[in-house]
Write an enzyme that holds these catalytic residues in place. Structure first.
Site, mmCIF file in Angstrom:
data_model
loop_
_atom_site.group_PDB
_atom_site.id
_atom_site.type_symbol
_atom_site.label_atom_id
_atom_site.label_comp_id
_atom_site.label_asym_id
_atom_site.label_seq_id
_atom_site.Cartn_x
_atom_site.Cartn_y
_atom_site.Cartn_z
ATOM 1 N N ASP A 53 0.848 -1.148 -0.023
ATOM 2 C CA ASP A 53 0.018 -0.057 -0.006
ATOM 3 C C ASP A 53 0.763 1.035 0.073
ATOM 4 O O ASP A 53 1.688 1.467 1.031
ATOM 5 C CB ASP A 53 -0.781 0.143 1.343
ATOM 6 C CG ASP A 53 -1.999 0.856 0.989
ATOM 7 O OD1 ASP A 53 -1.870 2.030 0.703
ATOM 8 O OD2 ASP A 53 -3.296 0.655 1.216
ATOM 9 N N SER B 132 -6.570 4.461 -1.329
ATOM 10 C CA SER B 132 -6.568 3.172 -1.524
ATOM 11 C C SER B 132 -7.931 2.463 -1.792
ATOM 12 O O SER B 132 -7.801 1.615 -2.527
ATOM 13 C CB SER B 132 -6.203 2.572 0.187
ATOM 14 O OG SER B 132 -5.095 3.052 0.229
ATOM 15 N N ASP C 98 -10.294 -2.086 6.479
ATOM 16 C CA ASP C 98 -9.760 -0.799 6.059
ATOM 17 C C ASP C 98 -9.805 -0.701 4.401
ATOM 18 O O ASP C 98 -10.164 -1.835 3.972
ATOM 19 C CB ASP C 98 -7.916 -0.685 6.199
ATOM 20 C CG ASP C 98 -7.426 0.879 6.234
ATOM 21 O OD1 ASP C 98 -8.373 1.673 5.714
ATOM 22 O OD2 ASP C 98 -6.414 0.956 6.373
HETATM 23 ZN ZN LIG Z 1 -3.324 2.907 -0.228
#
Ligand SMILES: [Zn+2]
Length: 398
Positions: free
Chosen positions: A56, A100, A158
């Site tokens: 990420d 994200s 998340d």
């Molecule tokens: Zn991300």
């Protein structure tokens, strides 16, 4: 490099063609080792299993700097040795820089959307209106009877892990996201789910009038707080911890998924944000070591390994010399500056924001050869579906 031409022509030992002539015979064991290192297996053909490794915020500059931090030289990461490379463009539908939510949604559904939106089409309005759910590779894998797993160092609700199994109009809806893992649209849902975020998800579940215990009882799947609590006979474990040991979790997930008679999909996310530049780069070095371990445990003739990022991040190596520490002066900088300041070290600049340039997509194994050139991140969905030889819904049969 000279080849042993006579041996090749005679065809007595085809593999000898790959071995450099050294003026004396090599031991067979050394020869085999060289071939294994330099000649990856043929990658044409169908994948049974796919493992998607997602760093990420781990764009090209972060991979480069991680190699320098970990090994003192560029191009030393294991993934940097993989034979197939493309540059994946990550923008959302209405801007240049991705978060994200959009970044991962596009990779796993083949549809770009808006920042903040989890695997719904661009008709979603963040936090206000649900959009059309976009079907994820995990859902296709479930539909086809594969085992599936999601592992993350971050909260299991998340944005990045959520994009594989949930569809919501706002990434902050952790309670709703987590509940969707137990209400699958296809198959029986994610089989192995390991991540962090226990306190925050628990709070949102409480607000919604439920709890980990209640969800576990209703679904016959206890929601453990640590990997150590998984029972010996559990085949579809769920662990939501305060933190998650990504290495232990990934290897455990692989053990379980490799028992699948039909193949598996495993998605592993490791945070690579470099707001804390030393921690972030070390995460990439550690992730890369884990990927090497995983690579040694799979058969690349029937398994596709894919490594990419959901978006890039503003880090530059703009100085430094071989033999000197890359992050010289970081401790002093940390002591003097606030965590919101731009990081200006002697050799490294970190602007602490996501950035819009393309990220690396690296691949090895079955179907890896399709990863080449510049492409939108949605193409990685196609790479995975074609590796399985599956037609997306609405497409002509393959
Ligand atoms: Zn991300």
């Amino acid at each position: 490099m000279k080849r042993n031409v006579l041996t090749c022509l005679l065809g007595m030992l085809a593999s000898a063609c790959l071995v450099p002539a050294t003026g004396h015979a090599q031991k067979p064991t050394a020869k085999r080792a060289l071939i294994r290192t330099n000649a990856p297996p043929r990658t044409q053909g169908k994948a049974r299993n796919i493992i998607l490794f997602l760093a990420d915020a781990g764009g090209v500059p972060v991979l480069h700097a991680a190699s320098l931090l970990g090994y003192g030289e560029p191009r030393r990461l294991g993934v940097q040795q993989w034979p197939h490379l493309g540059l994946s463009e990550t923008s959302p539908i209405d801007a240049f820089v991705s978060d994200s939510a959009n970044g991962m949604s596009a990779i796993v559904t083949g549809v770009k959307t808006r920042n903040g939106v989890i695997s719904q089409g661009p008709d979603a309005v963040r936090g206000k209106q649900n959009g059309t759910p976009t079907k994820t590779v995990l859902e296709y894998a479930e539909q086809h009877g594969l085992l599936t797993g999601v592992v993350t160092t971050q909260s299991i609700a998340d944005a990045t892990p959520a994009a594989t199994y949930a569809h919501v109009d706002d990434r902050r809806k952790w309670g709703e996201i987590f509940l969707q893992a137990f209400k699958p649209r296809f198959g029986d849902g994610v089989d192995v789910l390991f991540g962090a975020g226990r306190r925050q998800i628990g709070e949102q579940l409480a607000t919604a009038g439920t709890s980990f215990d209640q969800i576990g009882r209703t679904n016959g799947r206890p929601i453990h707080a640590t990997l150590g609590q998984i029972g010996a006979g559990e085949t579809r474990p769920v662990v939501v911890g305060e933190a998650m040991d990504a290495r232990a979790a990934t290897l455990k997930a692989l053990d379980l998924l490799q028992r699948s008679p039909k193949g598996y999909l495993l998605v592993v996310e490791w945070d690579a944000h470099t707001d804390d530049v030393r921690d972030g780069l070390q995460h990439v070095v550690d992730f890369d070591r884990l990927i090497k371990e995983v690579q040694a445990r799979v058969d690349l003739h029937d398994t596709l390994l894919l490594f990419t990022a959901d978006h890039s991040f503003g880090l530059q190596v703009d100085g430094g010399r071989r033999g000197e520490p890359l992050l010289a002066g970081y401790d002093e900088w940390k002591a003097a500056k606030s965590k919101d300041d731009i990081v200006r070290l002697k050799n490294v600049l970190v602007n602490r924001t996501h950035t819009g340039e393309e990220v690396a997509a690296l691949a090895i194994g079955a179907g890896a050869e399709r990863v080449r050139g510049y492409f939108p991140n949605t193409y990685l969905f196609d790479v995975m579906m074609k590796a399985w030889d599956w037609a997306p819904d609405g497409a002509p049969p393959r």
